[in-house]
Write a protein that holds these residues in place. Structure first.
Motif, PDB file in Angstrom:
ATOM      1  N   ILE A 112     -15.714   1.459 -29.208  1.00  0.00           N
ATOM      2  CA  ILE A 112     -14.859   2.413 -28.487  1.00  0.00           C
ATOM      3  C   ILE A 112     -15.180   2.410 -26.992  1.00  0.00           C
ATOM      4  CG2 ILE A 112     -14.267   4.852 -28.206  1.00  0.00           C
ATOM      5  CD1 ILE A 112     -14.844   5.213 -31.195  1.00  0.00           C
ATOM      6  N   ALA A 113     -16.461   2.449 -26.648  1.00  0.00           N
ATOM      7  CA  ALA A 113     -16.877   2.723 -25.278  1.00  0.00           C
ATOM      8  C   ALA A 113     -16.627   1.570 -24.323  1.00  0.00           C
ATOM      9  CB  ALA A 113     -18.360   3.098 -25.254  1.00  0.00           C
ATOM     10  N   ILE A 114     -16.907   0.339 -24.723  1.00  0.00           N
ATOM     11  CA  ILE A 114     -16.780  -0.780 -23.788  1.00  0.00           C
ATOM     12  C   ILE A 114     -15.331  -0.990 -23.345  1.00  0.00           C
ATOM     13  CG2 ILE A 114     -17.070  -3.275 -23.536  1.00  0.00           C
ATOM     14  CD1 ILE A 114     -19.620  -3.065 -25.140  1.00  0.00           C
ATOM     15  N   PRO A 115     -14.362  -1.083 -24.266  1.00  0.00           N
ATOM     16  CA  PRO A 115     -12.967  -1.195 -23.793  1.00  0.00           C
ATOM     17  C   PRO A 115     -12.514   0.029 -22.998  1.00  0.00           C
ATOM     18  CG  PRO A 115     -13.140  -1.812 -26.104  1.00  0.00           C
ATOM     19  CD  PRO A 115     -14.444  -1.191 -25.735  1.00  0.00           C
ATOM     20  N   ALA A 116     -12.914   1.237 -23.454  1.00  0.00           N
ATOM     21  CA  ALA A 116     -12.500   2.454 -22.752  1.00  0.00           C
ATOM     22  C   ALA A 116     -13.069   2.499 -21.342  1.00  0.00           C
ATOM     23  CB  ALA A 116     -12.943   3.686 -23.542  1.00  0.00           C
ATOM     24  N   GLY A 117     -14.340   2.130 -21.183  1.00  0.00           N
ATOM     25  CA  GLY A 117     -14.948   2.153 -19.852  1.00  0.00           C
ATOM     26  C   GLY A 117     -14.335   1.130 -18.921  1.00  0.00           C
ATOM     27  N   ILE A 118     -14.058  -0.066 -19.432  1.00  0.00           N
ATOM     28  CA  ILE A 118     -13.454  -1.116 -18.608  1.00  0.00           C
ATOM     29  C   ILE A 118     -12.045  -0.725 -18.177  1.00  0.00           C
ATOM     30  CG2 ILE A 118     -12.627  -3.497 -18.612  1.00  0.00           C
ATOM     31  CD1 ILE A 118     -14.947  -4.196 -20.458  1.00  0.00           C
ATOM     32  N   ILE A 119     -11.247  -0.259 -19.133  1.00  0.00           N
ATOM     33  CA  ILE A 119      -9.856   0.129 -18.819  1.00  0.00           C
ATOM     34  C   ILE A 119      -9.838   1.284 -17.834  1.00  0.00           C
ATOM     35  CG2 ILE A 119      -7.759   1.132 -19.799  1.00  0.00           C
ATOM     36  CD1 ILE A 119      -8.363  -0.431 -22.374  1.00  0.00           C
ATOM     37  N   ALA A 121     -12.065   2.067 -15.595  1.00  0.00           N
ATOM     38  CA  ALA A 121     -12.513   1.648 -14.261  1.00  0.00           C
ATOM     39  C   ALA A 121     -11.487   0.757 -13.567  1.00  0.00           C
ATOM     40  CB  ALA A 121     -13.850   0.921 -14.373  1.00  0.00           C
ATOM     41  N   THR A 122     -10.866  -0.159 -14.300  1.00  0.00           N
ATOM     42  CA  THR A 122      -9.912  -1.093 -13.692  1.00  0.00           C
ATOM     43  C   THR A 122      -8.555  -0.456 -13.435  1.00  0.00           C
ATOM     44  OG1 THR A 122      -9.357  -1.922 -15.908  1.00  0.00           O
ATOM     45  CG2 THR A 122     -11.034  -3.127 -14.652  1.00  0.00           C
ATOM     46  N   ARG A 123      -8.315   0.696 -14.034  1.00  0.00           N
ATOM     47  CA  ARG A 123      -7.054   1.420 -13.812  1.00  0.00           C
ATOM     48  C   ARG A 123      -7.332   2.816 -13.271  1.00  0.00           C
ATOM     49  NH1 ARG A 123      -6.337  -2.237 -17.678  1.00  0.00           N
ATOM     50  NH2 ARG A 123      -4.306  -3.244 -17.978  1.00  0.00           N
ATOM     51  N   LYS A 124      -8.167   2.850 -12.269  1.00  0.00           N
ATOM     52  CA  LYS A 124      -8.575   4.120 -11.677  1.00  0.00           C
ATOM     53  C   LYS A 124      -7.366   4.896 -11.158  1.00  0.00           C
ATOM     54  CE  LYS A 124     -11.461   6.016  -7.977  1.00  0.00           C
ATOM     55  NZ  LYS A 124     -12.347   5.698  -6.834  1.00  0.00           N
ATOM     56  N   GLY A 125      -7.344   6.177 -11.492  1.00  0.00           N
ATOM     57  CA  GLY A 125      -6.280   7.053 -11.016  1.00  0.00           C
ATOM     58  C   GLY A 125      -5.033   7.038 -11.865  1.00  0.00           C
ATOM     59  N   TRP A 128      -4.393   6.080 -17.974  1.00  0.00           N
ATOM     60  CA  TRP A 128      -5.466   5.525 -18.789  1.00  0.00           C
ATOM     61  C   TRP A 128      -6.828   6.021 -18.322  1.00  0.00           C
ATOM     62  CZ3 TRP A 128      -4.504   3.409 -23.272  1.00  0.00           C
ATOM     63  CH2 TRP A 128      -3.275   2.784 -23.490  1.00  0.00           C
ATOM     64  N   ASP A 129      -6.997   6.144 -17.016  1.00  0.00           N
ATOM     65  CA  ASP A 129      -8.256   6.625 -16.464  1.00  0.00           C
ATOM     66  C   ASP A 129      -8.479   8.083 -16.839  1.00  0.00           C
ATOM     67  OD1 ASP A 129     -10.598   6.852 -15.039  1.00  0.00           O
ATOM     68  OD2 ASP A 129      -9.608   7.145 -13.103  1.00  0.00           O
ATOM     69  N   TYR A 130      -7.440   8.894 -16.695  1.00  0.00           N
ATOM     70  CA  TYR A 130      -7.565  10.311 -17.063  1.00  0.00           C
ATOM     71  C   TYR A 130      -7.822  10.477 -18.559  1.00  0.00           C
ATOM     72  CZ  TYR A 130      -5.833  11.386 -12.387  1.00  0.00           C
ATOM     73  OH  TYR A 130      -5.687  11.469 -11.028  1.00  0.00           O
ATOM     74  N   PHE A 135     -11.700  11.865 -22.734  1.00  0.00           N
ATOM     75  CA  PHE A 135     -12.437  11.512 -23.951  1.00  0.00           C
ATOM     76  C   PHE A 135     -13.943  11.607 -23.711  1.00  0.00           C
ATOM     77  CE2 PHE A 135     -14.848   7.975 -25.855  1.00  0.00           C
ATOM     78  CZ  PHE A 135     -14.866   8.421 -27.167  1.00  0.00           C
ATOM     79  N   ALA A 136     -14.403  11.103 -22.564  1.00  0.00           N
ATOM     80  CA  ALA A 136     -15.835  11.120 -22.268  1.00  0.00           C
ATOM     81  C   ALA A 136     -16.370  12.546 -22.193  1.00  0.00           C
ATOM     82  CB  ALA A 136     -16.106  10.369 -20.969  1.00  0.00           C
ATOM     83  N   LEU A 137     -15.644  13.410 -21.513  1.00  0.00           N
ATOM     84  CA  LEU A 137     -16.082  14.800 -21.375  1.00  0.00           C
ATOM     85  C   LEU A 137     -16.040  15.533 -22.708  1.00  0.00           C
ATOM     86  CD1 LEU A 137     -14.381  15.762 -17.973  1.00  0.00           C
ATOM     87  CD2 LEU A 137     -16.794  15.236 -18.389  1.00  0.00           C
ATOM     88  N   SER A 138     -14.998  15.276 -23.478  1.00  0.00           N
ATOM     89  CA  SER A 138     -14.865  15.944 -24.781  1.00  0.00           C
ATOM     90  C   SER A 138     -15.944  15.469 -25.747  1.00  0.00           C
ATOM     91  CB  SER A 138     -13.480  15.667 -25.377  1.00  0.00           C
ATOM     92  OG  SER A 138     -12.462  16.120 -24.514  1.00  0.00           O
ATOM     93  N   GLY A 139     -16.199  14.158 -25.758  1.00  0.00           N
ATOM     94  CA  GLY A 139     -17.188  13.616 -26.679  1.00  0.00           C
ATOM     95  C   GLY A 139     -18.590  14.118 -26.408  1.00  0.00           C
ATOM     96  N   VAL A 140     -18.917  14.308 -25.141  1.00  0.00           N
ATOM     97  CA  VAL A 140     -20.246  14.814 -24.782  1.00  0.00           C
ATOM     98  C   VAL A 140     -20.365  16.297 -25.116  1.00  0.00           C
ATOM     99  CG1 VAL A 140     -21.799  15.245 -22.847  1.00  0.00           C
ATOM    100  CG2 VAL A 140     -20.590  13.089 -22.995  1.00  0.00           C
ATOM    101  N   SER A 141     -19.257  17.024 -25.043  1.00  0.00           N
ATOM    102  CA  SER A 141     -19.277  18.478 -25.228  1.00  0.00           C
ATOM    103  C   SER A 141     -19.333  18.897 -26.690  1.00  0.00           C
ATOM    104  CB  SER A 141     -18.038  19.101 -24.568  1.00  0.00           C
ATOM    105  OG  SER A 141     -17.957  18.760 -23.193  1.00  0.00           O
ATOM    106  N   ILE A 142     -18.793  18.087 -27.592  1.00  0.00           N
ATOM    107  CA  ILE A 142     -18.717  18.472 -29.003  1.00  0.00           C
ATOM    108  C   ILE A 142     -19.994  18.052 -29.726  1.00  0.00           C
ATOM    109  CG2 ILE A 142     -17.438  18.212 -31.157  1.00  0.00           C
ATOM    110  CD1 ILE A 142     -14.966  17.584 -29.539  1.00  0.00           C
TER     111      ILE A 142
END
Length: 318
Positions: A112-119, A121-125, A128-130, A135-142
């Motif tokens: 999950i993380a490697i494709p999500a992180g690459i996408i 970063a390469t599509r900043k703003g 897909w970036d949002y 997802f990152a904020l939600s996953g860390v919070s739960i």
């Protein structure tokens, strides 16, 4: 190389000695009499004293510690106060279960993380970036245990797609073993995938602004080869650090998750041992987890030099 290995091995020994002191001290200051728990409330004072002498519980704490440590060095972790089974054999039965859960959760996290992180970063703003950031904020919070309860409610109770709990060894029924591990592995792996996604995005954004990336594009290299072959590899150092530390915590951090899903791993073993005041099992299990964490951290240092050859094992850069 030899100096690095000697220094790290020496540090590992010191850390494990400190951990052993902490483990032994915390276990023995907790209230309760192991002899009383083994013989019951109706035991006579003579029987209790005889059992304490047999187990060495009447010795001063420092003598009990060195006696236990001497056994640990020789591979003897003592016997369970609950059923008189060697602690080492109990741990050897439970360790493969936790390893299976940890490896599956780690694979899910990386997928999950490697494709999500690459996408992201390469599509900043972009959307897909949002989406990746959310997802990152939600996953860390739960918390993993809460996510596990939600997964049971949705996929086991509501939809009936997966069994709610249980464990089958992979050599008994491989397919059923994987099916039973899916939900607990997702519950644990989502948090790691969220942290790795966030770290990989930040690291990739920093690398993508580097001069050598612009040089690679100016030479006519394709975007995919630049991102995968140049940017991703150089962005992996902080990701390996986070991933390795989280992998190490999986062995001790899956306590509640293993309990929720009725998985007979190390985490559940520690909980049961604490509740029954079986302190040799608690000491042995926690000591094993500490050894695993130290070894994983050692392997992370070695992995640094594989990812980035500029990093020397001595700690500097060429």
């Amino acid at each position: 190389m030899a100096r690095f290995l000697i220094r790290r091995l020496g540090l590992m020994v010191v850390i494990l000695l400190l951990v052993s002191v902490i483990i032994f001290s915390l276990v023995h200051i907790t209230p309760g009499d192991p002899a009383q728990m083994m013989l019951g409330q109706e035991a006579t004072p003579e029987a209790l004293e005889a059992l304490r002498e047999k187990l060495g519980l009447n010795l001063p704490l420092y003598e009990q510690y060195f006696r236990w440590l001497s056994g640990v060095v020789q591979g003897d972790l003592g016997v369970s106060l609950k059923d008189n089974t060697p602690v080492a054999s109990i741990l050897l039965q439970k360790l493969p279960v936790t390893i299976q859960l940890t490896v599956l959760a780690f694979i899910i996290a990386l997928v999950i993380a490697i494709p999500a992180g690459i996408i992201s970063a390469t599509r900043k703003g972009t959307a897909w970036d949002y989406l990746g950031t959310t997802f990152a904020l939600s996953g860390v919070s739960i918390p993993p245990f809460f996510l596990g309860i939600i997964l049971i409610f949705i996929f086991a109770i509501t939809l009936g797609w997966l069994p709610p709990s249980g464990y089958v060894a992979p050599w008994v029924d491989f397919k059923q073993s994987i099916i039973l591990m899916i939900m607990p592995a997702i519950a644990i792996g989502i948090r790691l995938s969220a942290e790795v996604t966030r770290m990989l995005r930040a690291s990739m954004l920093e690398v993508l602004d580097a001069d050598y990336i612009r040089t690679a594009y100016s030479k006519g290299l394709l975007g995919k080869s630049v991102i995968i072959g140049h940017a991703l590899r150089n962005a992996l150092i902080p990701v390996v650090t986070v991933g390795g530390l989280q992998l190490a915590t999986f062995f001790g951090g899956a306590v509640i998750t293993e309990t929720i899903f009725a998985i007979p791993g190390l985490g559940r073993l520690v909980i049961d041992a604490i509740l029954t005041r079986d302190f040799p099992v608690v000491q042995g299990a926690v000591m094993l987890m500490a050894v695993i964490v130290v070894i994983i951290n050692f392997l992370i240092d070695i992995l640094y030099t594989i990812i980035d050859p500029r990093i020397k094992l001595s700690g500097g850069r060429s």
